[in-house]
Design a protein around this motif. Structure first.
Motif, PDB file in Angstrom:
ATOM      1  N   HIS A 108      41.716  36.702  42.797  1.00 53.49           N
ATOM      2  CA  HIS A 108      42.217  36.468  41.433  1.00 53.49           C
ATOM      3  C   HIS A 108      41.679  36.571  40.065  1.00 53.49           C
ATOM      4  O   HIS A 108      42.243  37.297  39.391  1.00 53.49           O
ATOM      5  CB  HIS A 108      43.770  35.482  41.547  1.00 53.49           C
ATOM      6  CG  HIS A 108      45.029  35.859  41.169  1.00 53.49           C
ATOM      7  ND1 HIS A 108      44.831  34.927  39.527  1.00 53.49           N
ATOM      8  CD2 HIS A 108      45.703  36.677  40.770  1.00 53.49           C
ATOM      9  CE1 HIS A 108      45.335  35.794  38.956  1.00 53.49           C
ATOM     10  NE2 HIS A 108      46.361  36.337  39.639  1.00 53.49           N
ATOM     11  N   PRO A 109      40.767  35.667  40.059  1.00 53.73           N
ATOM     12  CA  PRO A 109      40.158  35.669  38.586  1.00 53.73           C
ATOM     13  C   PRO A 109      39.078  36.781  38.105  1.00 53.73           C
ATOM     14  O   PRO A 109      38.729  37.164  37.349  1.00 53.73           O
ATOM     15  CB  PRO A 109      39.149  34.139  39.322  1.00 53.73           C
ATOM     16  CG  PRO A 109      39.413  33.583  40.268  1.00 53.73           C
ATOM     17  CD  PRO A 109      40.114  34.631  41.208  1.00 53.73           C
ATOM     18  N   LEU A 110      39.199  37.865  39.506  1.00 51.32           N
ATOM     19  CA  LEU A 110      38.994  39.072  39.012  1.00 51.32           C
ATOM     20  C   LEU A 110      39.658  39.826  38.259  1.00 51.32           C
ATOM     21  O   LEU A 110      38.442  40.991  37.477  1.00 51.32           O
ATOM     22  CB  LEU A 110      38.474  39.970  39.937  1.00 51.32           C
ATOM     23  CG  LEU A 110      37.253  40.107  40.830  1.00 51.32           C
ATOM     24  CD1 LEU A 110      37.036  40.789  42.187  1.00 51.32           C
ATOM     25  CD2 LEU A 110      35.744  40.048  40.219  1.00 51.32           C
ATOM     26  N   ILE A 111      40.654  39.460  38.439  1.00 53.10           N
ATOM     27  CA  ILE A 111      41.473  40.545  36.771  1.00 53.10           C
ATOM     28  C   ILE A 111      41.003  40.685  35.483  1.00 53.10           C
ATOM     29  O   ILE A 111      40.254  40.637  34.479  1.00 53.10           O
ATOM     30  CB  ILE A 111      42.416  39.777  36.971  1.00 53.10           C
ATOM     31  CG1 ILE A 111      43.594  40.192  38.692  1.00 53.10           C
ATOM     32  CG2 ILE A 111      43.744  40.701  36.241  1.00 53.10           C
ATOM     33  CD1 ILE A 111      44.789  39.702  38.897  1.00 53.10           C
ATOM     34  N   GLU A 112      40.887  38.961  35.128  1.00 54.12           N
ATOM     35  CA  GLU A 112      39.918  38.938  33.796  1.00 54.12           C
ATOM     36  C   GLU A 112      38.189  39.367  33.616  1.00 54.12           C
ATOM     37  O   GLU A 112      38.206  40.084  32.512  1.00 54.12           O
ATOM     38  CB  GLU A 112      39.313  37.471  33.451  1.00 54.12           C
ATOM     39  CG  GLU A 112      40.631  36.635  32.908  1.00 54.12           C
ATOM     40  CD  GLU A 112      41.288  36.736  31.607  1.00 54.12           C
ATOM     41  OE1 GLU A 112      40.887  37.467  30.455  1.00 54.12           O
ATOM     42  OE2 GLU A 112      42.784  37.468  32.091  1.00 54.12           O
ATOM     43  N   TRP A 113      37.970  39.927  35.290  1.00 56.60           N
ATOM     44  CA  TRP A 113      36.354  40.103  35.090  1.00 56.60           C
ATOM     45  C   TRP A 113      36.748  42.576  34.555  1.00 56.60           C
ATOM     46  O   TRP A 113      36.197  42.902  33.841  1.00 56.60           O
ATOM     47  CB  TRP A 113      36.028  40.254  36.078  1.00 56.60           C
ATOM     48  CG  TRP A 113      34.307  41.039  36.526  1.00 56.60           C
ATOM     49  CD1 TRP A 113      33.747  40.825  35.582  1.00 56.60           C
ATOM     50  CD2 TRP A 113      34.330  42.186  36.712  1.00 56.60           C
ATOM     51  NE1 TRP A 113      31.806  41.224  36.144  1.00 56.60           N
ATOM     52  CE2 TRP A 113      32.243  42.947  36.400  1.00 56.60           C
ATOM     53  CE3 TRP A 113      34.608  43.017  36.955  1.00 56.60           C
ATOM     54  CZ2 TRP A 113      32.228  43.816  37.026  1.00 56.60           C
ATOM     55  CZ3 TRP A 113      33.618  44.213  37.599  1.00 56.60           C
ATOM     56  CH2 TRP A 113      33.253  44.719  37.269  1.00 56.60           C
ATOM     57  N   PHE A 114      37.897  42.601  35.376  1.00 57.11           N
ATOM     58  CA  PHE A 114      38.402  44.096  34.878  1.00 57.11           C
ATOM     59  C   PHE A 114      38.968  43.700  33.192  1.00 57.11           C
ATOM     60  O   PHE A 114      38.904  44.920  32.931  1.00 57.11           O
ATOM     61  CB  PHE A 114      39.906  43.901  36.083  1.00 57.11           C
ATOM     62  CG  PHE A 114      39.069  44.904  37.609  1.00 57.11           C
ATOM     63  CD1 PHE A 114      37.725  45.381  37.927  1.00 57.11           C
ATOM     64  CD2 PHE A 114      39.365  43.530  38.269  1.00 57.11           C
ATOM     65  CE1 PHE A 114      37.708  45.350  38.992  1.00 57.11           C
ATOM     66  CE2 PHE A 114      39.274  43.914  39.593  1.00 57.11           C
ATOM     67  CZ  PHE A 114      38.185  44.655  40.629  1.00 57.11           C
ATOM     68  N   LYS A 115      39.825  42.761  32.725  1.00 57.13           N
ATOM     69  CA  LYS A 115      40.290  42.922  31.921  1.00 57.13           C
ATOM     70  C   LYS A 115      38.944  43.521  30.863  1.00 57.13           C
ATOM     71  O   LYS A 115      38.813  44.200  30.051  1.00 57.13           O
ATOM     72  CB  LYS A 115      40.936  42.212  31.384  1.00 57.13           C
ATOM     73  CG  LYS A 115      41.734  42.301  30.956  1.00 57.13           C
ATOM     74  CD  LYS A 115      42.827  41.467  30.802  1.00 57.13           C
ATOM     75  CE  LYS A 115      43.788  40.684  31.045  1.00 57.13           C
ATOM     76  NZ  LYS A 115      44.771  39.895  30.899  1.00 57.13           N
ATOM     77  N   LYS A 116      38.025  42.366  30.927  1.00 54.34           N
ATOM     78  CA  LYS A 116      36.764  42.442  30.121  1.00 54.34           C
ATOM     79  C   LYS A 116      35.702  44.019  30.016  1.00 54.34           C
ATOM     80  O   LYS A 116      35.352  44.239  29.300  1.00 54.34           O
ATOM     81  CB  LYS A 116      36.113  41.382  30.510  1.00 54.34           C
ATOM     82  CG  LYS A 116      35.765  40.231  30.311  1.00 54.34           C
ATOM     83  CD  LYS A 116      35.164  39.515  29.943  1.00 54.34           C
ATOM     84  CE  LYS A 116      35.563  37.713  29.709  1.00 54.34           C
ATOM     85  NZ  LYS A 116      34.854  36.941  30.987  1.00 54.34           N
TER      86      LYS A 116
END
Ligand code: AMP
Length: 189
Positions: free
Chosen positions: A154-162
């Motif tokens: 789930h923390p990957l969502i922030e990475w995709f957003k960036k």
């Protein structure tokens, strides 16, 4: 070529929506879970290692998955695009995907994040257990897989957003509507 990541919790419909995109756009589809299950059936070395992790609901070590993914991707370079289903699942895998694509003059075109409530996810997975008989679709392992998802994936969502590639789709009870929205998004990339 289009490089599409389909992303979501176990049971969120990644396989279903990938199939709709394959049908509509003629993409190739890499499901790391399917590749691993095939390796297990064939009794390969990778399959033997993978089995131990899958049965416990844990992730296979990043380096094994990353090597396997690049090999499969290179067999699909001629087509209109590739859907990555079940990959990346960790930040290390996401960075490796970015590097792997960059080395080939490619990039992630879009990440389709499927948002589905946990009640529906559990219901679907228990139902799938009856139909497909997957060794990891029992209540205990499903709970572990959710836990792995929320802590590691789930923390990957922030990475995709960036990275500027995130697009979100919330399931409101209508699969066909989800398919329509996803197809519209992919047509716009
Ligand atoms: P899936 O079919 O995508 O739900 O994957 C089933 C299982 O395969 C997961 O619970 C993991 O044990 C393993 N797996 C699939 N994809 C990955 C990945 N990208 N990284 C690590 N393990 C994976």
């Amino acid at each position: 070529m289009d490089n599409i990541v389909i992303f979501g919790a176990p049971g969120s419909g990644k396989g279903t929506y990938s199939a709709a995109l394959v049908e509509k756009f003629g993409y190739n589809h890499i499901s790391t879970g399917d590749v691993l299950r095939a390796e297990i059936r064939e009794g390969t070395e990778l399959g033997k290692i993978a089995e131990r992790y899958i049965e416990k609901g844990q992730l296979i070590p990043d380096d094994l998955i990353i090597d396997m993914l690049a090999d499969v991707y290179d067999t699909m370079r001629e087509g209109p695009g590739v859907i990555f289903d079940g990959f990346p699942r960790t930040i290390v895998q996401a960075k490796a995907l970015k590097d792997m694509l960059q080395a080939r003059g490619e990039k992630i075109s879009v990440t389709l994040n499927l948002i589905v409530s946990e009640d529906i996810l559990m219901e679907r997975l228990l139902n799938r257990a009856k139909i497909e008989g997957r060794s990891d679709d029992n209540e205990e392992t499903i709970k572990k897989r959710f836990n792995v998802y929320y802590t590691q994936t789930h923390p990957l969502i922030e990475w995709f957003k960036k990275e500027g590639v995130l697009s979100e789709f919330t399931f409101k009870g209508d699969k066909d509507l989800m398919i329509k929205e996803i197809i519209e998004k992919v047509e716009s990339i």
